[in-house]
Design a protein around this motif. Structure first.
Motif, PDB file in Angstrom:
ATOM      1  N   THR A 116       0.809  -1.221   0.000  1.00  0.00           N
ATOM      2  CA  THR A 116       0.000   0.000   0.000  1.00  0.00           C
ATOM      3  C   THR A 116       0.843   1.272   0.000  1.00  0.00           C
ATOM      4  OG1 THR A 116      -0.122  -0.023   2.426  1.00  0.00           O
ATOM      5  CG2 THR A 116      -1.883  -1.162   1.220  1.00  0.00           C
ATOM      6  N   SER A 117       2.149   1.140  -0.186  1.00  0.00           N
ATOM      7  CA  SER A 117       3.033   2.306  -0.097  1.00  0.00           C
ATOM      8  C   SER A 117       2.769   3.319  -1.203  1.00  0.00           C
ATOM      9  CB  SER A 117       4.494   1.856  -0.147  1.00  0.00           C
ATOM     10  OG  SER A 117       4.763   1.165  -1.362  1.00  0.00           O
ATOM     11  N   VAL A 172     -11.553 -13.494  11.154  1.00  0.00           N
ATOM     12  CA  VAL A 172     -12.883 -13.135  11.662  1.00  0.00           C
ATOM     13  C   VAL A 172     -13.858 -12.811  10.530  1.00  0.00           C
ATOM     14  CG1 VAL A 172     -11.999 -12.311  13.872  1.00  0.00           C
ATOM     15  CG2 VAL A 172     -12.238 -10.705  11.980  1.00  0.00           C
ATOM     16  N   GLY A 173     -13.355 -12.749   9.298  1.00  0.00           N
ATOM     17  CA  GLY A 173     -14.244 -12.558   8.154  1.00  0.00           C
ATOM     18  C   GLY A 173     -14.761 -11.148   7.986  1.00  0.00           C
ATOM     19  N   HIS A 174     -14.081 -10.154   8.545  1.00  0.00           N
ATOM     20  CA  HIS A 174     -14.503  -8.769   8.390  1.00  0.00           C
ATOM     21  C   HIS A 174     -13.738  -8.109   7.245  1.00  0.00           C
ATOM     22  CE1 HIS A 174     -15.858  -8.568  12.892  1.00  0.00           C
ATOM     23  NE2 HIS A 174     -16.620  -9.328  12.148  1.00  0.00           N
ATOM     24  N   ASP A 175     -14.222  -6.944   6.784  1.00  0.00           N
ATOM     25  CA  ASP A 175     -13.494  -6.226   5.752  1.00  0.00           C
ATOM     26  C   ASP A 175     -12.669  -5.077   6.333  1.00  0.00           C
ATOM     27  OD1 ASP A 175     -15.547  -4.572   6.455  1.00  0.00           O
ATOM     28  OD2 ASP A 175     -16.485  -4.498   4.478  1.00  0.00           O
ATOM     29  N   PHE A 176     -12.550  -5.041   7.666  1.00  0.00           N
ATOM     30  CA  PHE A 176     -11.641  -4.085   8.310  1.00  0.00           C
ATOM     31  C   PHE A 176     -11.197  -4.668   9.642  1.00  0.00           C
ATOM     32  CE2 PHE A 176     -15.625  -3.199  10.344  1.00  0.00           C
ATOM     33  CZ  PHE A 176     -15.290  -2.836  11.641  1.00  0.00           C
ATOM     34  N   TYR A 177     -10.099  -4.128  10.196  1.00  0.00           N
ATOM     35  CA  TYR A 177      -9.609  -4.620  11.486  1.00  0.00           C
ATOM     36  C   TYR A 177      -8.897  -3.478  12.199  1.00  0.00           C
ATOM     37  CZ  TYR A 177      -7.795  -7.923  14.914  1.00  0.00           C
ATOM     38  OH  TYR A 177      -7.535  -8.606  16.083  1.00  0.00           O
ATOM     39  N   ARG A 186       0.552   3.395  17.194  1.00  0.00           N
ATOM     40  CA  ARG A 186      -0.555   4.240  16.760  1.00  0.00           C
ATOM     41  C   ARG A 186      -1.803   3.393  16.533  1.00  0.00           C
ATOM     42  NH1 ARG A 186       1.728   7.410  11.598  1.00  0.00           N
ATOM     43  NH2 ARG A 186       2.231   5.252  11.081  1.00  0.00           N
ATOM     44  N   PRO A 187      -2.989   3.889  16.913  1.00  0.00           N
ATOM     45  CA  PRO A 187      -4.231   3.203  16.524  1.00  0.00           C
ATOM     46  C   PRO A 187      -4.308   3.175  15.002  1.00  0.00           C
ATOM     47  CG  PRO A 187      -4.643   4.881  18.203  1.00  0.00           C
ATOM     48  CD  PRO A 187      -3.246   5.093  17.718  1.00  0.00           C
ATOM     49  N   SER A 188      -4.613   2.010  14.443  1.00  0.00           N
ATOM     50  CA  SER A 188      -4.602   1.846  12.991  1.00  0.00           C
ATOM     51  C   SER A 188      -5.745   0.934  12.564  1.00  0.00           C
ATOM     52  CB  SER A 188      -3.268   1.258  12.520  1.00  0.00           C
ATOM     53  OG  SER A 188      -2.171   2.055  12.953  1.00  0.00           O
ATOM     54  N   VAL A 189      -6.116   1.052  11.310  1.00  0.00           N
ATOM     55  CA  VAL A 189      -7.149   0.189  10.716  1.00  0.00           C
ATOM     56  C   VAL A 189      -6.624  -0.315   9.374  1.00  0.00           C
ATOM     57  CG1 VAL A 189      -9.456   0.070   9.720  1.00  0.00           C
ATOM     58  CG2 VAL A 189      -9.082   1.354  11.821  1.00  0.00           C
ATOM     59  N   GLY A 199      -5.941  -1.400   2.291  1.00  0.00           N
ATOM     60  CA  GLY A 199      -5.558  -0.051   2.681  1.00  0.00           C
ATOM     61  C   GLY A 199      -5.292  -0.012   4.169  1.00  0.00           C
ATOM     62  N   VAL A 200      -4.539   0.988   4.598  1.00  0.00           N
ATOM     63  CA  VAL A 200      -4.214   1.146   6.016  1.00  0.00           C
ATOM     64  C   VAL A 200      -4.417   2.601   6.416  1.00  0.00           C
ATOM     65  CG1 VAL A 200      -2.488   0.833   7.823  1.00  0.00           C
ATOM     66  CG2 VAL A 200      -2.472  -0.676   5.851  1.00  0.00           C
ATOM     67  N   ILE A 201      -5.112   2.820   7.504  1.00  0.00           N
ATOM     68  CA  ILE A 201      -5.294   4.170   8.052  1.00  0.00           C
ATOM     69  C   ILE A 201      -4.663   4.198   9.432  1.00  0.00           C
ATOM     70  CG2 ILE A 201      -6.956   5.905   8.826  1.00  0.00           C
ATOM     71  CD1 ILE A 201      -8.922   4.830   6.791  1.00  0.00           C
TER      72      ILE A 201
END
Length: 207
Positions: A116-117, A172-177, A186-189, A199-201
């Protein structure tokens, strides 16, 4: 492997409990690697006749020495919902096993950070909230025309790398974590974009 079956809005028969145990025997082949200790199964029945297609819902959580693996499915009856949920659970266990074999071999996958860079920063930003119509649901302002859903959850966790967060998101089968990045704290998603891209936030916390 301990199996716990609970019902919501319904009683669970002994025959169905035995059926669950029989179906879950398919997962025994993953036990040597995962060290499965407990499988929690929750069956929910919707009494609204308008929701006949999703009248039965089965949620499954597998506890092991590693991260929890979850799956859920809905159908017209609890037996078909159970079959679908177990298929999803087995698929995630298989991917986890394949991922471990790859990491211990020569074909180590590209890291999320590297993949994702080159993603433009505008692709990671949310749309302008002013462009979304708003309405009031009691004292709460709601964006868009979707129904109001209020649900709060708290999970425990430990700092981890982006690769580990992506791995647990798949389980867990989710589309975000949501996670705490190990290097920067840092808190990240990490989230699934269109296709198979990620993607990463990151969130920089300031006082």
């Amino acid at each position: 492997m301990e199996i716990v079956v609970n019902g919501r809005n319904s009683e669970i028969s002994e025959r169905f409990r035995e059926h669950v145990e029989e179906k879950l025997s398919r997962l025994q082949k993953y036990d040597s690697r995962q060290k499965i200790s407990r499988v929690e199964v929750e069956v929910t029945h919707e009494k609204n006749p308008r929701q006949h297609e999703t009248a039965a819902k089965v949620e499954m959580t597998l506890r092991s020495k590693g991260p929890a693996v979850r799956a859920e499915a809905t159908s017209t009856d609890q037996h078909s919902a159970l079959d679908s949920a177990i298929d999803k659970l087995e698929s995630r266990l298989r991917r986890a096993a394949d991922r471990k074999r790859i990491h211990h071999g020569d074909k180590t996958p590209t890291s999320v950070a590297k993949a994702t860079s080159n993603v433009p920063i505008e692709d990671l930003l949310l749309d302008d909230p002013d462009a979304i119509p708003t309405s009031m649901a009691g004292p709460i302002e709601v964006q868009g025309d979707c129904p109001l859903v209020v649900r709060e959850k708290t999970h425990t966790g430990v700092p981890m790398t982006l690769e580990q967060a992506m791995y647990e998101m798949e389980l867990v089968g989710h589309d975000f974590y949501l996670f705490l990045e190990k290097d920067s704290m840092r808190p990240s998603v990490v989230y699934l974009r269109k296709g198979y891209d990620y993607g990463v936030i990151h969130l920089d916390v300031t006082e």
